[in-house]
Structures are given as structure tokens and as C-alpha cells.
Write an enzyme that holds these catalytic residues in place. Structure first.
Site, short mmCIF file in Angstrom:
data_model
loop_
_atom_site.label_atom_id
_atom_site.label_comp_id
_atom_site.label_asym_id
_atom_site.label_seq_id
_atom_site.Cartn_x
_atom_site.Cartn_y
_atom_site.Cartn_z
N HIS A 198 -0.12 10.99 3.59
CA HIS A 198 -1.35 10.58 2.92
C HIS A 198 -1.89 11.72 2.07
O HIS A 198 -1.86 12.87 2.49
CB HIS A 198 -2.40 10.16 3.95
CG HIS A 198 -3.61 9.53 3.33
ND1 HIS A 198 -4.63 10.27 2.78
CD2 HIS A 198 -3.95 8.24 3.17
CE1 HIS A 198 -5.56 9.46 2.32
NE2 HIS A 198 -5.17 8.21 2.53
N ASP B 240 -5.47 0.52 -0.90
CA ASP B 240 -6.15 1.79 -1.16
C ASP B 240 -7.66 1.67 -0.97
O ASP B 240 -8.45 2.23 -1.74
CB ASP B 240 -5.82 2.29 -2.57
CG ASP B 240 -6.12 3.79 -2.73
OD1 ASP B 240 -6.05 4.52 -1.73
OD2 ASP B 240 -6.43 4.21 -3.86
#
Length: 224
Positions: free
Chosen positions: A77, A197
Site C-alpha cells: 500500500h 480507493d
């Protein structure tokens, strides 16, 4: 543990990734074992660099050993660039989602490739968001430059081959048809997954987008 409990209550709706602390690689590897074998989670999430260090440093490789042993992917990430590269990103809020996140994470991915991580762990699977943090668009360039003596590396294959074999990408934050079509062309449908997202993305907006993209329905189903 709380995530695993929620999945157990709603197994048809939820899946989960285990967060680990790479600054203690042995403990992180043990936590991967526990998360996959005991809690039944579906992968690992690492928030990219740790104390300004990337996972290509061999001290972190017990994490890869555990991930491969458990046949589970690692999602890298994004986060803000580490201190040594941060200066150029601090103006104009470039250090975050606008630009810095993608540059930091794609840099991390290239370091893994060029350090020979995937030669040591050929079955290691890495997931990158945001349409691969730009990697699909650099595959040709990486191959034409990656073998030059100036790179001072000794990897066994072309960089693009590792991207094709060891990486899966998601659509998160990149709801744009030309980018999706290009990624499908170079990677294949089985290497692209839908993602939103959140909170930057919207479930309604992004599902409406993918539903309307001009690709076969079978490909949309595979991405979803």
C-alpha cells in the site's frame, strides 16, 4: 482478530488482509503464519517503506519466505516518500495522493525486481493498486534499460517478465477506460482486479464506470 471475527460472521460478504510490522521481520513472518493458518485471512498488507527502508533489504526477506510458504499475496500500500526522496515532493501537496504515493510505491516495486527478490522467491505474489502504480506503462523501458551495465544488477529475467508473473494490479483510483484497456492488453484480464480507493473513490461512480467500459462482459466479470 476483529477482522477475522467479522469475516466469520459474514463469510459471503467479507475477506481480509493481515497487517504486519516489518520492522520486526521474524515477528511479521510469524504473524503471517497465524493470520493465514489460524485466522483464515486472504493475504497481507504492508504500508510500503518502513523507517525509510524498502523490502528489498534482505533483513526483511523472512516476510517473503512466510508469504510464499502460505501461498498468500502481499499488497504493498502506498505511503508518502521516505525521507531521502521526500524533498522534491513537499511542494504543492505532491507528497501524497496527487503524485508521491505512486512514485514511492512504484519505486518500491522496481527495487524488489532489481534486487533479485523474485529470483529468490519465484512464487511470490505482489499486489499494487492504482493500475499498478504506473508499472505496466514502463515495461518496455525497463527491459531496454534494465540490462545495461549501468544498472549494476544480475537478475535472471527481463523486468517485464517479473511484472507479468509476480504482480497483480487493481483499478483503484484509476477509473479511466484507456488506462484499463492498456493494462488488460499488456497484463491480461486475470492480472487486473476491481478496487475503489476509498475515500478518494466512490463505489457508485467506479462501478458505473466499469459497467460502461467497452470490453466484453466476461472480462468485466473477471475484473470484478
Amino acid at each position: 482478530d476483529r477482522l477475522a471475527a467479522a469475516i466469520e460472521r459474514h463469510p459471503s460478504r467479507y475477506a481480509g488482509l493481515a497487517a504486519v510490522a516489518p520492522q520486526d521481520p521474524q515477528a511479521a513472518a510469524q504473524e503471517i503464519d497465524r493470520a493465514i493458518q489460524s485466522l483464515g485471512l486472504n493475504g497481507v498488507l504492508i504500508n510500503s517503506h518502513t523507517n525509510n527502508e524498502f523490502l528489498d533489504d534482505q533483513k526483511f526477506w523472512p516476510i517473503f519466505e512466510s508469504a510464499v510458504a502460505n501461498d498468500t499475496p502481499i499488497y504493498i500500500h502506498p505511503r508518502r516518500p521516505p525521507a531521502p526522496m521526500e524533498g522534491a515532493f513537499l511542494d504543492y501537496s505532491m507528497d501524497r495522493a496527487l503524485w508521491g504515493y505512486a512514485m514511492e510505491t512504484s519505486t518500491h516495486a522496481i527495487r524488489l525486481i532489481m534486487a533479485g527478490v523474485f529470483d529468490q522467491f519465484p512464487d511470490l505474489k505482489i499486489i499494487l493498486g492504482h493500475m499498478g502504480e504506473g508499472l505496466p506503462f514502463w515495461m518496455h523501458r525497463l527491459d531496454t534499460i534494465g540490462g545495461l551495465p549501468t544498472t549494476q544488477v544480475d537478475i535472471k529475467r527481463e523486468p517485464s517478465e517479473y511484472i507479468l508473473d509476480n504482480f497483480t494490479i487493481t483499478t483503484s483510483g484509476m477509473s479511466w477506460e484507456p488506462v484499463l484497456k492498456f493494462s488488460l492488453e499488456v497484463l491480461g484480464t486475470d492480472k487486473v482486479m476491481f478496487a475503489v480507493d476509498y475515500p478518494f473513490g466512490s463505489y457508485d461512480r467506479d462501478t458505473t464506470w466499469l459497467n460502461g467500459v467497452d470490453i466484453p462482459d466476461v472480462d468485466k466479470a473477471a475484473i470484478y
